[in-house]
Motif scaffolding. Structure first.
Motif, PDB file in Angstrom:
ATOM      1  N   GLY A 144       0.826  -1.207   0.000  1.00 50.56           N
ATOM      2  CA  GLY A 144       0.000   0.000   0.000  1.00 50.56           C
ATOM      3  C   GLY A 144       0.857   1.252   0.000  1.00 50.56           C
ATOM      4  N   ALA A 145       0.621   2.099  -0.981  1.00 50.73           N
ATOM      5  CA  ALA A 145       1.323   3.397  -1.041  1.00 50.73           C
ATOM      6  C   ALA A 145       0.326   4.530  -0.835  1.00 50.73           C
ATOM      7  CB  ALA A 145       2.072   3.549  -2.362  1.00 50.73           C
ATOM      8  N   GLY A 189       1.218   3.706   4.242  1.00 50.92           N
ATOM      9  CA  GLY A 189       2.286   2.893   3.657  1.00 50.92           C
ATOM     10  C   GLY A 189       3.489   3.741   3.274  1.00 50.92           C
ATOM     11  N   ALA A 223      -1.828   4.220  -8.475  1.00 47.96           N
ATOM     12  CA  ALA A 223      -0.911   5.329  -8.225  1.00 47.96           C
ATOM     13  C   ALA A 223      -0.800   5.555  -6.720  1.00 47.96           C
ATOM     14  CB  ALA A 223      -1.442   6.593  -8.884  1.00 47.96           C
ATOM     15  N   ARG A 247      -7.967   5.896  -0.470  1.00 48.19           N
ATOM     16  CA  ARG A 247      -8.488   6.678   0.657  1.00 48.19           C
ATOM     17  C   ARG A 247      -7.652   7.945   0.941  1.00 48.19           C
ATOM     18  NH1 ARG A 247      -9.929   1.604   4.686  1.00 48.19           N
ATOM     19  NH2 ARG A 247     -11.905   1.082   3.682  1.00 48.19           N
ATOM     20  N   ARG A 301      -7.285  17.512   3.923  1.00 43.81           N
ATOM     21  CA  ARG A 301      -7.937  16.809   5.037  1.00 43.81           C
ATOM     22  C   ARG A 301      -7.948  17.742   6.240  1.00 43.81           C
ATOM     23  NH1 ARG A 301      -8.522  13.718   1.445  1.00 43.81           N
ATOM     24  NH2 ARG A 301      -8.232  11.468   1.368  1.00 43.81           N
ATOM     25  N   ALA A 311       2.494  -2.726  -8.587  1.00 46.61           N
ATOM     26  CA  ALA A 311       2.076  -4.131  -8.764  1.00 46.61           C
ATOM     27  C   ALA A 311       0.935  -4.460  -7.820  1.00 46.61           C
ATOM     28  CB  ALA A 311       3.250  -5.066  -8.487  1.00 46.61           C
ATOM     29  N   ALA A 334      -2.795  -1.541   3.417  1.00 49.86           N
ATOM     30  CA  ALA A 334      -3.481  -1.560   2.119  1.00 49.86           C
ATOM     31  C   ALA A 334      -4.904  -1.018   2.176  1.00 49.86           C
ATOM     32  CB  ALA A 334      -3.473  -2.975   1.549  1.00 49.86           C
ATOM     33  N   LEU A 343      -5.866  -9.873   2.111  1.00 49.61           N
ATOM     34  CA  LEU A 343      -4.462 -10.288   2.227  1.00 49.61           C
ATOM     35  C   LEU A 343      -4.162 -10.738   3.651  1.00 49.61           C
ATOM     36  CD1 LEU A 343      -2.724  -7.490   0.090  1.00 49.61           C
ATOM     37  CD2 LEU A 343      -2.985  -9.903  -0.503  1.00 49.61           C
ATOM     38  N   ARG A 366     -17.468  12.942  -0.670  1.00 51.97           N
ATOM     39  CA  ARG A 366     -17.342  14.332  -0.212  1.00 51.97           C
ATOM     40  C   ARG A 366     -17.471  15.223  -1.442  1.00 51.97           C
ATOM     41  NH1 ARG A 366     -11.322  15.928   1.698  1.00 51.97           N
ATOM     42  NH2 ARG A 366     -11.101  16.735  -0.398  1.00 51.97           N
ATOM     43  N   GLU A 378      -9.800   4.540  10.897  1.00 54.12           N
ATOM     44  CA  GLU A 378     -10.493   5.591  10.144  1.00 54.12           C
ATOM     45  C   GLU A 378      -9.848   6.927  10.475  1.00 54.12           C
ATOM     46  OE1 GLU A 378     -13.538   5.493   7.936  1.00 54.12           O
ATOM     47  OE2 GLU A 378     -12.403   3.646   7.786  1.00 54.12           O
TER      48      GLU A 378
HETATM   49  C1  LIG Z   1     -13.307  12.050   1.542  1.00 50.38           C
HETATM   50  C2  LIG Z   1     -12.394  11.712   2.669  1.00 50.38           C
HETATM   51  C3  LIG Z   1     -12.252  12.595   3.738  1.00 50.38           C
HETATM   52  C4  LIG Z   1     -11.410  12.281   4.780  1.00 50.38           C
HETATM   53  N1  LIG Z   1     -11.208  13.190   5.775  1.00 50.38           N
HETATM   54  C5  LIG Z   1     -10.224  12.994   6.678  1.00 50.38           C
HETATM   55  C6  LIG Z   1      -9.832  14.020   7.557  1.00 50.38           C
HETATM   56  O1  LIG Z   1     -10.392  15.115   7.526  1.00 50.38           O
HETATM   57  N2  LIG Z   1      -8.797  13.789   8.422  1.00 50.38           N
HETATM   58  C7  LIG Z   1      -8.136  12.591   8.448  1.00 50.38           C
HETATM   59  O2  LIG Z   1      -7.197  12.447   9.217  1.00 50.38           O
HETATM   60  N3  LIG Z   1      -8.488  11.586   7.622  1.00 50.38           N
HETATM   61  C8  LIG Z   1      -9.505  11.763   6.733  1.00 50.38           C
HETATM   62  N4  LIG Z   1      -9.845  10.786   5.863  1.00 50.38           N
HETATM   63  C9  LIG Z   1      -9.296   9.442   6.053  1.00 50.38           C
HETATM   64  C10 LIG Z   1      -7.871   9.317   5.577  1.00 50.38           C
HETATM   65  O3  LIG Z   1      -7.693  10.008   4.369  1.00 50.38           O
HETATM   66  C11 LIG Z   1      -7.568   7.828   5.439  1.00 50.38           C
HETATM   67  O4  LIG Z   1      -7.792   7.175   6.689  1.00 50.38           O
HETATM   68  C12 LIG Z   1      -6.115   7.593   5.050  1.00 50.38           C
HETATM   69  O5  LIG Z   1      -5.784   8.333   3.896  1.00 50.38           O
HETATM   70  C13 LIG Z   1      -5.930   6.099   4.802  1.00 50.38           C
HETATM   71  O6  LIG Z   1      -4.637   5.889   4.317  1.00 50.38           O
HETATM   72  P1  LIG Z   1      -4.146   4.395   4.054  1.00 50.38           P
HETATM   73  O7  LIG Z   1      -2.748   4.531   3.592  1.00 50.38           O
HETATM   74  O8  LIG Z   1      -4.406   3.560   5.254  1.00 50.38           O
HETATM   75  O9  LIG Z   1      -5.129   3.834   2.945  1.00 50.38           O
HETATM   76  P2  LIG Z   1      -5.166   4.134   1.330  1.00 50.38           P
HETATM   77  O10 LIG Z   1      -4.877   5.570   1.063  1.00 50.38           O
HETATM   78  O11 LIG Z   1      -6.438   3.585   0.852  1.00 50.38           O
HETATM   79  O12 LIG Z   1      -3.946   3.318   0.832  1.00 50.38           O
HETATM   80  C14 LIG Z   1      -3.985   1.927   0.647  1.00 50.38           C
HETATM   81  C15 LIG Z   1      -3.251   1.619  -0.635  1.00 50.38           C
HETATM   82  O13 LIG Z   1      -3.141   0.195  -0.746  1.00 50.38           O
HETATM   83  C16 LIG Z   1      -3.263  -0.140  -2.101  1.00 50.38           C
HETATM   84  N5  LIG Z   1      -3.673  -1.536  -2.191  1.00 50.38           N
HETATM   85  C17 LIG Z   1      -4.781  -2.106  -1.660  1.00 50.38           C
HETATM   86  N6  LIG Z   1      -4.796  -3.423  -1.932  1.00 50.38           N
HETATM   87  C18 LIG Z   1      -3.679  -3.684  -2.633  1.00 50.38           C
HETATM   88  C19 LIG Z   1      -3.141  -4.865  -3.215  1.00 50.38           C
HETATM   89  N7  LIG Z   1      -3.766  -6.055  -3.106  1.00 50.38           N
HETATM   90  N8  LIG Z   1      -1.967  -4.771  -3.892  1.00 50.38           N
HETATM   91  C20 LIG Z   1      -1.330  -3.589  -4.009  1.00 50.38           C
HETATM   92  N9  LIG Z   1      -1.797  -2.441  -3.500  1.00 50.38           N
HETATM   93  C21 LIG Z   1      -2.953  -2.485  -2.792  1.00 50.38           C
HETATM   94  C22 LIG Z   1      -4.314   0.830  -2.647  1.00 50.38           C
HETATM   95  O14 LIG Z   1      -4.172   1.005  -4.036  1.00 50.38           O
HETATM   96  C23 LIG Z   1      -4.022   2.105  -1.857  1.00 50.38           C
HETATM   97  O15 LIG Z   1      -3.208   3.023  -2.572  1.00 50.38           O
HETATM   98  C24 LIG Z   1     -10.702  11.056   4.793  1.00 50.38           C
HETATM   99  C25 LIG Z   1     -10.831  10.169   3.735  1.00 50.38           C
HETATM  100  C26 LIG Z   1     -11.644  10.515   2.660  1.00 50.38           C
HETATM  101  C27 LIG Z   1     -11.657   9.607   1.477  1.00 50.38           C
END
Ligand SMILES: Cc1cc2nc3c(=O)[nH]c(=O)nc-3n(C[C@H](O)[C@H](O)[C@H](O)COP(=O)(O)OP(=O)(O)OC[C@H]3O[C@@H](n4cnc5c(N)ncnc54)[C@H](O)[C@@H]3O)c2cc1C
Length: 355
Positions: free
Chosen positions: A23-24, A28, A49, A54, A60, A162, A192, A199, A216, A325
């Motif tokens: 996950g990037a 990640g 990308a 998310r 944010r 990948a 991820a 996974l 949003r 979250e």
């Molecule tokens: C509209 C919206 C408003 C928000 N508002 C706020 C806020 O105000 N304040 C706050 O702190 N947070 C907020 N959040 C939440 C916050 O943005 C997320 O909790 C955070 O970005 C999550 O990051 P992450 O890296 O865990 O997940 P993600 O950004 O989803 O990253 C996971 C990555 O894993 C990759 N992936 C998944 N499965 C696989 C696989 N099998 N193989 C390879 N790659 C894979 C995906 O492509 C993705 O890029 C908001 C989110 C949204 C969408």
């Protein structure tokens, strides 16, 4: 491209020789950057990308304000770490919490000893009175674009485009099967987002797997709106529960929290977005007289409806999984904790309601 030669971390003689981060998104990438900083060789896999799911969009909300003092304290640590990353990642406009739930947030802030201002001067795009309201002066707009640019630059050498379709535990490591190639790693960090659960289950980890839809919407601020508006969370049950903040100059992003009848997975993305759009436009028309109710852009993502604010970790053998979250505001802290946990073979404390 030149790949930096890792420098072994002197305090961790048994450090893993190789780590895969799945996950990037922001968690990640923050983990990858922290591991590279500690001299650990990393491969960071993403099926799309960087910051594409998310973590997408341009802004944010950052806030110390939480309902739980341990999360207030985590936000204080994260704020300091954002500043260590670079200045200017958070625009310090403040975050307002209004409505009947505000008291719960001030109680947690008081317990943590952070500053808050009751009945503050408001700079919000509405001429309606907001009572009660409290200002978290340390809050503000996280510039996702700047954070993303910084993290992608720092993690560049590790990024692999990948799809990871399987994790396989072996006695000497974890095999990551991705894009037709299988590679063994000493440790794996599963960051991820919506891709965690399938996974994780392959290595005996079961983080909460529910998915729901969320959208949003962004609007234009009218010329009469105050400059540099505060970020805003409305908590009352009488009004809609919303979060709002500026994004690009002159724009106002609004997220409305709807119930399961409109957001659960089975509703389907199209119907869920339509319901969110209708509710958000109605809210803007009724409550935000300094915002033009025509939608400029929208941002869709999945959420986990069983989770609230919080950072959660689970480990099984060599695999550490991070989930929660509203993780963006904690990203530098999560990156540091995941990197240290990989090196120490430990599990960071989860923060927030138990999952
Ligand atoms: C509209 C919206 C408003 C928000 N508002 C706020 C806020 O105000 N304040 C706050 O702190 N947070 C907020 N959040 C939440 C916050 O943005 C997320 O909790 C955070 O970005 C999550 O990051 P992450 O890296 O865990 O997940 P993600 O950004 O989803 O990253 C996971 C990555 O894993 C990759 N992936 C998944 N499965 C696989 C696989 N099998 N193989 C390879 N790659 C894979 C995906 O492509 C993705 O890029 C908001 C989110 C949204 C969408």
């Amino acid at each position: 491209m030149m790949v930096p030669i890792p420098v072994p971390h002197p305090t961790h003689p048994t450090q893993p020789r190789s780590v895969a981060v799945i996950g990037a998104g922001v968690t990640g990438l923050a983990t990858t950057a922290a591991l590279l900083e500690r001299g650990v060789p990393v491969a960071c896999f993403d099926r799309g990308a960087p910051l594409g799911e998310r973590s997408a969009g341009e802004s944010r909300i950052f806030r110390y304000a939480h309902r739980d003092p341990v999360l207030v304290e985590a936000a204080v640590q994260a704020r300091a770490l954002f500043s260590e990353w670079a200045e200017g990642l958070i625009e310090p406009v403040g975050t307002v919490i209004s409505g009947g739930g505000a008291q719960e947030w001030t109680t947690a802030m008081a317990a943590s000893g952070v500053e808050y201002i009751e009945n503050p001067g408001l700079r919000l795009p509405t001429s309606r009175r907001q009572e009660p309201a409290v200002l978290d002066p340390a809050g503000g707009v996280i510039r996702v674009d700047r954070v993303g640019e910084l993290l992608v630059k720092r993690s560049q050498a590790a990024l692999r485009s990948a799809y990871v379709y399987a994790l396989e535990e072996k006695p000497d490591g974890v095999v990551v099967h991705a894009g037709g190639v299988s590679e063994r790693f000493d440790a794996v960090v599963l960051a991820a987002g919506s891709g965690n659960a399938p996974l994780a289950a392959q290595v005996g980890l079961y983080p909460p797997a529910d998915l729901a839809h969320h959208a949003r919407f962004t609007f234009r601020l009218r010329e009469t709106a105050p400059p540099s508006p505060q970020c805003w969370i409305t908590t009352s049950s009488a009004e809609m529960h919303t979060y709002q903040h500026s994004g690009a100059p002159g724009q106002w992003a609004v997220g409305v929290e709807l119930g399961p009848e409109d957001t659960r997975w089975e509703v389907g993305r199209e119907a869920a977005v339509a319901a969110a759009e209708a509710a958000t436009v109605t809210y803007v028309k009724n409550e935000l007289d300094l915002v033009d109710p025509e939608i400029v852009s929208s941002l869709y993502c999945t959420t986990n409806p069983t989770l609230d604010d919080g950072i959660h970790y689970r480990r099984q053998g060599r695999v550490l999984c991070v989930y929660g979250e509203n993780l963006f505001k904690f990203a530098p802290l999560i990156g540091r904790e995941c990197a240290d946990a990989v090196l120490n073979e430990s599990v960071p404390d989860s923060l927030g309601p138990a999952t």
